[in-house]
Design a protein around this motif. Structure first.
Motif, PDB file in Angstrom:
ATOM      1  N   MET A   1      17.234  31.042 -92.672  1.00 29.46           N
ATOM      2  CA  MET A   1      16.623  32.254 -93.606  1.00 29.46           C
ATOM      3  C   MET A   1      16.635  32.411 -95.242  1.00 29.46           C
ATOM      4  SD  MET A   1      15.568  34.455 -91.724  1.00 29.46           S
ATOM      5  CE  MET A   1      15.129  36.118 -92.024  1.00 29.46           C
ATOM      6  N   GLN A   2      17.207  31.255 -95.668  1.00 34.04           N
ATOM      7  CA  GLN A   2      17.192  30.928 -96.500  1.00 34.04           C
ATOM      8  C   GLN A   2      15.649  30.260 -96.793  1.00 34.04           C
ATOM      9  OE1 GLN A   2      19.992  27.369 -97.244  1.00 34.04           O
ATOM     10  NE2 GLN A   2      21.809  29.038 -97.428  1.00 34.04           N
ATOM     11  N   VAL A   3      15.146  29.298 -96.581  1.00 42.79           N
ATOM     12  CA  VAL A   3      13.562  29.051 -96.301  1.00 42.79           C
ATOM     13  C   VAL A   3      12.689  30.942 -96.417  1.00 42.79           C
ATOM     14  CG1 VAL A   3      11.258  28.116 -95.775  1.00 42.79           C
ATOM     15  CG2 VAL A   3      13.733  27.311 -95.417  1.00 42.79           C
ATOM     16  N   PHE A   4      13.165  30.871 -96.028  1.00 36.24           N
ATOM     17  CA  PHE A   4      12.127  33.203 -95.846  1.00 36.24           C
ATOM     18  C   PHE A   4      12.171  33.500 -96.986  1.00 36.24           C
ATOM     19  CE2 PHE A   4      11.020  36.466 -92.990  1.00 36.24           C
ATOM     20  CZ  PHE A   4      10.313  36.900 -93.040  1.00 36.24           C
ATOM     21  N   ARG A   5      13.545  33.789 -97.476  1.00 38.70           N
ATOM     22  CA  ARG A   5      14.035  34.244 -98.942  1.00 38.70           C
ATOM     23  C   ARG A   5      13.087  33.285-100.037  1.00 38.70           C
ATOM     24  NH1 ARG A   5      14.614  39.131-100.308  1.00 38.70           N
ATOM     25  NH2 ARG A   5      16.521  39.374 -98.230  1.00 38.70           N
ATOM     26  N   ALA A   6      13.390  31.883 -99.734  1.00 39.61           N
ATOM     27  CA  ALA A   6      12.435  31.445-101.379  1.00 39.61           C
ATOM     28  C   ALA A   6      11.198  31.637-100.983  1.00 39.61           C
ATOM     29  CB  ALA A   6      13.005  29.635-100.825  1.00 39.61           C
ATOM     30  N   LEU A   7      10.535  31.972 -99.465  1.00 43.25           N
ATOM     31  CA  LEU A   7       8.820  31.732 -99.999  1.00 43.25           C
ATOM     32  C   LEU A   7       8.589  33.284-100.154  1.00 43.25           C
ATOM     33  CD1 LEU A   7       8.029  30.457 -96.387  1.00 43.25           C
ATOM     34  CD2 LEU A   7       7.526  29.301 -98.227  1.00 43.25           C
ATOM     35  N   TYR A   8       9.157  34.504-100.185  1.00 44.81           N
ATOM     36  CA  TYR A   8       9.327  35.997-100.410  1.00 44.81           C
ATOM     37  C   TYR A   8       9.270  36.349-101.925  1.00 44.81           C
ATOM     38  CZ  TYR A   8      10.190  40.848-100.365  1.00 44.81           C
ATOM     39  OH  TYR A   8      10.098  42.326-100.650  1.00 44.81           O
ATOM     40  N   GLU A   9      10.175  35.290-101.953  1.00 42.86           N
ATOM     41  CA  GLU A   9      10.759  35.186-103.653  1.00 42.86           C
ATOM     42  C   GLU A   9       9.348  34.702-104.592  1.00 42.86           C
ATOM     43  OE1 GLU A   9      12.960  37.415-104.881  1.00 42.86           O
ATOM     44  OE2 GLU A   9      13.903  38.032-103.034  1.00 42.86           O
ATOM     45  N   LYS A  10       9.007  33.520-104.539  1.00 47.90           N
ATOM     46  CA  LYS A  10       7.790  32.875-104.829  1.00 47.90           C
ATOM     47  C   LYS A  10       6.899  33.782-105.004  1.00 47.90           C
ATOM     48  CE  LYS A  10       6.411  29.638-106.703  1.00 47.90           C
ATOM     49  NZ  LYS A  10       6.187  29.287-107.790  1.00 47.90           N
ATOM     50  N   ALA A  11       6.295  34.628-104.009  1.00 50.54           N
ATOM     51  CA  ALA A  11       5.555  35.718-104.008  1.00 50.54           C
ATOM     52  C   ALA A  11       5.526  36.128-105.147  1.00 50.54           C
ATOM     53  CB  ALA A  11       4.771  35.883-102.973  1.00 50.54           C
ATOM     54  N   LYS A  12       6.486  37.426-105.088  1.00 53.08           N
ATOM     55  CA  LYS A  12       7.158  38.001-106.252  1.00 53.08           C
ATOM     56  C   LYS A  12       7.093  37.661-108.201  1.00 53.08           C
ATOM     57  CE  LYS A  12      10.152  39.741-105.347  1.00 53.08           C
ATOM     58  NZ  LYS A  12      12.315  40.037-105.041  1.00 53.08           N
ATOM     59  N   SER A  13       7.009  36.389-107.799  1.00 54.68           N
ATOM     60  CA  SER A  13       6.812  36.105-109.476  1.00 54.68           C
ATOM     61  C   SER A  13       5.408  35.391-110.063  1.00 54.68           C
ATOM     62  CB  SER A  13       7.821  34.410-109.188  1.00 54.68           C
ATOM     63  OG  SER A  13       6.748  32.815-108.530  1.00 54.68           O
TER      64      SER A  13
END
Length: 72
Positions: A1-13
């Motif tokens: 899930m760390q990869v999933f969270r990183a992808l999600y957070e990147k888009a928010k920036s």
């Protein structure tokens, strides 16, 4: 899930981009929106051990339009 969270957070920036976690075809997914329009869907497929086996990214506007109307 760390990869999933990183992808999600990147888009928010990124300016003009928003993301939303969802389930697509019974799999965890991230919906990416650019200026309010659905741009792409990233789906993670786990193997039998729960680690990520495949990452699918759908960016075909014709297919996304149909999927978007069905409400995921």
């Amino acid at each position: 899930m760390q990869v999933f969270r990183a992808l999600y957070e990147k888009a928010k920036s990124e300016e003009g981009w928003t993301s939303q976690m969802s389930m697509v075809n019974a799999l965890p997914a991230i919906l990416y929106y650019r200026f309010g329009q659905l741009d792409s869907v990233t789906t993670l497929v786990p193997d039998q051990n729960g680690t990520i086996a495949w990452i699918y990214i759908m960016r075909n506007p014709d297919k996304l339009g149909v999927s978007n109307q069905s409400g995921y």
